[in-house]
Structure formats: C-alpha cells, structure tokens
Scaffold this active site. Structure first.
Site, PDB file in Angstrom:
ATOM      1  N   CYS A  89       0.837  -1.201   0.000  1.00 33.56           N
ATOM      2  CA  CYS A  89       0.000   0.000   0.000  1.00 33.56           C
ATOM      3  C   CYS A  89       0.878   1.260   0.000  1.00 33.56           C
ATOM      4  O   CYS A  89       1.717   1.436   0.881  1.00 33.56           O
ATOM      5  CB  CYS A  89      -0.933   0.002   1.211  1.00 33.56           C
ATOM      6  N   LYS A 128       1.979  -9.800  -0.128  1.00 32.80           N
ATOM      7  CA  LYS A 128       1.873  -9.083  -1.419  1.00 32.80           C
ATOM      8  C   LYS A 128       2.838  -7.919  -1.363  1.00 32.80           C
ATOM      9  O   LYS A 128       2.719  -7.044  -0.504  1.00 32.80           O
ATOM     10  CB  LYS A 128       0.435  -8.619  -1.642  1.00 32.80           C
ATOM     11  N   ASN A 189       1.421  -9.652 -10.884  1.00 28.64           N
ATOM     12  CA  ASN A 189       0.341  -8.662 -10.889  1.00 28.64           C
ATOM     13  C   ASN A 189       0.870  -7.357 -11.501  1.00 28.64           C
ATOM     14  O   ASN A 189       2.019  -7.006 -11.298  1.00 28.64           O
ATOM     15  CB  ASN A 189      -0.142  -8.444  -9.440  1.00 28.64           C
ATOM     16  N   GLY A 190      -0.009  -6.680 -12.235  1.00 29.05           N
ATOM     17  CA  GLY A 190       0.369  -5.380 -12.772  1.00 29.05           C
ATOM     18  C   GLY A 190       0.117  -5.258 -14.254  1.00 29.05           C
ATOM     19  O   GLY A 190       0.755  -5.938 -15.061  1.00 29.05           O
ATOM     20  N   GLY A 213      -6.277  -6.468 -11.171  1.00 28.37           N
ATOM     21  CA  GLY A 213      -6.945  -5.448 -10.361  1.00 28.37           C
ATOM     22  C   GLY A 213      -7.838  -4.558 -11.202  1.00 28.37           C
ATOM     23  O   GLY A 213      -9.001  -4.866 -11.467  1.00 28.37           O
TER      24      GLY A 213
END
Ligand SMILES: Cc1cc2nc3c(=O)[nH]c(=O)nc-3n(C[C@H](O)[C@H](O)[C@H](O)COP(=O)(O)O)c2cc1C
Length: 299
Positions: A89, A128, A189-190, A213
C-alpha cells in the site's frame, strides 16, 4: 486468474461476482489489524464475507507483529482460509505508520512480522509486495527470499515501487527475478487487462498465477474462460446489483452501487455525461434507472 485486493472495491458482492465469472482464490481488501483487534465496527463490516466465496484469504495491514498475529488469529477463527500481509500500500498516511509498502524499506521488521505471523497462522500465509520502495531500494528479491526462509507460502508481486504508485508500466522483469529467486509460488500482478496479457505475463515471468486489479473494474467477466456477450454481461451486472443491495448496509450499498454502475457504464455512448447523475442519485432505484437507460441506448 485471481482478483487483486482493492480497498473500497473488492467487498463480498464484487468478490463473489468475480468468482462466479471464473476468478480463482479470492482475497479481501486490506483490513487494518489494529482496528480489527479493537473490534472496530467498520472494519468488522469490511471483513464480512459470503460462504460461497471460500476459499477466501483475508489481507492485513499493520506493522506491529503481535497486533498482526492477534488479528490473523481472529480472522482465521471467523473462517478466513488464509492470511495475506499487505506490503504494497503506497498511501502516505499508511506508510507514515510503517505499514504497507513501508515494510519493503525495513527487511528486519519484515522478518519479525513474518516469523510472528507464521506461528499464528494455521492456514496459508502469503504476502503481497512491490518491486521495492523507490528506484534506490529495489529489493523485491531480498524480501521474497527472507519470506521464503520464514515459511511464507506464496508471494504476489506488483513490481512497481512505492514511489511509482500506479504510474508508468509495471516492470514484469521484477516478477521474473522473484520467480527465479524462490521455490514457493509467485503470483504476478500489474497491467494485466485480459487473458492474452495473463498468458504473456506467465510466459515472460514463469509466474504460477496472475492477479488482475483495475481491469476487473466494471468488467468482472475478464475472469471468464469464454467470451461473455452483452446479455450475459447484463445478467452479471444485475446479479452484482442484487448482491450489493442484499448484503451491504444501506449507506455503503448506495455508495458501492453508484461506483460500480459508473464503472459498468464506461464506454457506453453518453456515459461521460450521465456519470455525474449516477453519483448524484440519492437512492438505488434512480442510479439503476440511469444506468439501464444508458445500457439500452447502447444497443
Ligand atoms: C482502488 C485500488 C485499491 C487498492 N487496494 C489494495 C489493497 O487493499 N491491498 C493491496 O494489496 N493492493 C491494493 N491495490 C493494488 C492492487 O491490488 C494491484 O496490485 C494494482 O492495482 C496493480 O494491478 P492492476 O494493474 O491489475 O490494477 C489497490 C489498487 C487500486 C487501484
């Protein structure tokens, strides 16, 4: 393919819709460990899930190992099928507390958390991470190796650094570096927008799984193995609306409904002009009426 945790978005209704479209193992949005331990009502509501969602991992945000461990024990007692630690985050007020991506900057603190959480969590314990803190601290590989040594079961890598937030292109080579450095499963991811991107990411990095996402916002059918036509999409949107209205408290339901209907309207003719009136709706029926008018006009 998995649905990425997204604060304010991936609550029970959206997760279940993603699962029904074909998403694999689900993860809750980030849950503040301190608030959970204090039994904060809002955080308790964020931790709510529907039985059909399982297996479901719950994601924790925190920096104090003992508080994280206590929060993890409570979540597992409430039915979580695994605990994921948020180390990505980028939000300023979160990293100011040493939480989220700030854990990437402090490998020693991260190890203490891994060790304490590993003892507390009975099911799968995953993390993560980002590529690093900034372009001087690109330490995803170091953190991944430490995590593996402490018994972490799997690692999701969103390779942007904290400094990059969500800008630029996600450097997939960082995912490949982590895959080569550890034996435990690595989820990439991404910037994956569809199944072709997911296949490309797997081929380019050797990752064991792919997490999506932003491309799932307004398009949970991105997880479907087959093409999803307009009628099927309308059924999915109706199902999502029903789940929001049935399972979220009234005020949250209205906020969520407007947000998701605005995403579902993306690309429909007239959606840019109609969007403000979706957000200004003071009741669910009005927001739906505006959305379905846009939908029908697009035929
Ligand atoms: C609105 C929003 C909220 C997010 N909240 C979280 C979160 O709670 N926990 C987390 O680990 N990542 C969070 N992320 C990051 C995503 O899980 C993901 O890593 C990032 O969006 C990159 O993937 P994408 O390119 O497929 O969107 C959030 C991202 C967005 C856009």
């Amino acid at each position: 393919m998995r649905l990425a945790p997204m604060a304010g978005v991936t609550n029970a209704p959206f997760r279940l819709v993603a699962r029904e479209c074909g998403a694999g193992r689900l993860t809750s949005e980030e849950l503040d460990a301190t608030a959970l331990v204090r039994d904060n009502a809002q955080t308790r509501a964020l931790a709510a899930y529907l039985p059909e969602e399982r297996p479901l991992a719950m994601q924790l945000l925190g920096a104090d190992p003992d508080v994280l461990a206590e929060a993890a024990r409570r979540l597992e007692a409430a039915g979580a099928d695994g605990i994921d630690l948020n180390m990505g985050c980028p939000v300023a007020k979160i990293v100011a507390k040493g939480q989220g991506a700030a854990l990437m900057r402090d490998p020693l603190a991260a190890v203490m958390i891994f060790r304490t959480l590993r003892k507390a969590v009975t099911g799968p314990f995953t993390i993560k991470i980002r590529g690093g803190w900034d372009d001087r601290i690109l330490n995803a590989v170091e953190i991944a190796k430490l995590a593996e040594a402490e018994g972490v079961d799997a690692i999701t890598v969103h390779p942007r650094t904290r400094a990059q937030q969500y800008t630029g292109v996600a450097p997939w080579d960082v995912i490949a570096d982590v895959v080569h450095a550890v034996a435990i499963p690595v989820i990439g991811n991404g910037d994956v927008r569809d199944r072709d991107d997911a296949r490309r990411m797997r081929e380019a990095t050797g990752c064991a799984g792919v997490m999506i996402g932003r491309a799932a916002l307004g398009a949970p059918w991105v997880f479907s193995a087959t093409a999803v036509d307009r009628d099927a999409r309308a059924r999915i949107i109706r199902r999502h609306v029903e789940l929001i209205l049935a399972h979220l408290p009234e005020r949250t339901a209205l906020v969520q409904l407007k947000k998701h209907l605005a995403w579902y309207s993306t690309g429909l003719p007239g959606s840019a002009q109609a969007r403000p009136s979706i957000f200004e709706s003071t009741d669910a029926a009005r927001a739906q009426q505006i959305f379905w008018t846009l939908w029908s006009n697009a035929r």
